[in-house]
Design a protein around this motif. Structure first.
Motif, PDB file in Angstrom:
ATOM      1  N   LYS A 202       0.840  -1.189   0.000  1.00 45.14           N
ATOM      2  CA  LYS A 202       0.000   0.000   0.000  1.00 45.14           C
ATOM      3  C   LYS A 202       0.878   1.242   0.000  1.00 45.14           C
ATOM      4  CE  LYS A 202      -3.536   2.205   2.887  1.00 45.14           C
ATOM      5  NZ  LYS A 202      -4.312   2.079   4.117  1.00 45.14           N
ATOM      6  N   GLY A 203       0.475   2.237  -0.771  1.00 45.57           N
ATOM      7  CA  GLY A 203       1.218   3.486  -0.791  1.00 45.57           C
ATOM      8  C   GLY A 203       0.290   4.650  -1.052  1.00 45.57           C
ATOM      9  N   GLY A 204       0.682   5.814  -0.577  1.00 43.27           N
ATOM     10  CA  GLY A 204      -0.139   6.995  -0.802  1.00 43.27           C
ATOM     11  C   GLY A 204       0.707   8.250  -0.787  1.00 43.27           C
ATOM     12  N   LEU A 205       0.286   9.200  -1.605  1.00 45.61           N
ATOM     13  CA  LEU A 205       0.970  10.480  -1.691  1.00 45.61           C
ATOM     14  C   LEU A 205      -0.081  11.561  -1.859  1.00 45.61           C
ATOM     15  CD1 LEU A 205       3.715  11.894  -1.840  1.00 45.61           C
ATOM     16  CD2 LEU A 205       3.658  11.553  -4.313  1.00 45.61           C
ATOM     17  N   PHE A 206      -0.115  12.492  -0.953  1.00 49.91           N
ATOM     18  CA  PHE A 206      -1.057  13.609  -0.943  1.00 49.91           C
ATOM     19  C   PHE A 206      -2.496  13.112  -0.832  1.00 49.91           C
ATOM     20  CE2 PHE A 206       2.637  15.390  -3.289  1.00 49.91           C
ATOM     21  CZ  PHE A 206       3.075  16.212  -2.270  1.00 49.91           C
TER      22      PHE A 206
END
Length: 178
Positions: free
Chosen positions: A66-70
């Protein structure tokens, strides 16, 4: 800001296509990978033993990344599906999140199905988890009084990474028999 959102959407779409590439046939090594995933969950979350004993079936995902940016994030993983403790197929999970987030992590997830009808619904591709039905995080040595909700019980076991998020999203699953 809008340009960064477009780039992020493009990257997640590209990763989804690359991760979703079809394989030809069943790899015999998958049996071993599936058993290792089940053993890992049993060892690290013994409170789930009663689900292994009483569930009609389950889907286990050894590694979901899982990854997230902004404001945009996602996750993807591959797993294995058991019916009456027999490996019957494989599954993928894809997740999309919207909201403030930053970081990345990996975790294992297991979904127990109370009845044949619940598992059959999953196999038909009619299965999604939304923000209202999220996985319960399991900590090592934790006892759980959790029960099924609408015929399923979902648990996640964190493995590595650091992520902060306040998001809304959902998980979509696919199924392929052996």
């Amino acid at each position: 800001m809008m340009k960064m959102m477009r780039v992020a959407v493009f990257v997640f779409l590209f990763l989804g296509v690359a991760a979703g590439a079809a394989r030809a046939g069943w790899d015999p090594k998958d049996d071993e990978k599936a058993q290792q995933a089940v053993d890992y969950i049993k060892k690290n979350a013994p409170a789930l033993d009663r689900f292994f004993v009483h569930a009609y079936g389950f889907a286990v995902f050894p590694d979901i990344y899982k990854g997230g940016l902004f404001l945009l994030g996602g996750a993807h993983g591959q797993g294995y599906v058991y019916e009456l403790n027999t490996l019957v197929g494989e599954s993928t999970v894809t997740q999309v999140n919207v909201g403030p987030q930053l970081g990345g992590q990996s975790f294992s997830e297991i979904i127990f199905f109370k009845s044949k009808a619940d598992l059959d619904n999953f196999k038909k591709g009619n299965f999604e988890l939304t923000a209202q039905a999220t996985a319960i995080l399991i900590k090592s040595g934790m006892a759980t009084n959790t029960d099924y909700s609408n015929g399923v019980a979902v648990f996640a076991l964190p493995k590595a990474g650091l992520m902060a998020d306040l998001t809304v999203g959902g998980q979509k699953f696919s199924y392929r028999s052996r």
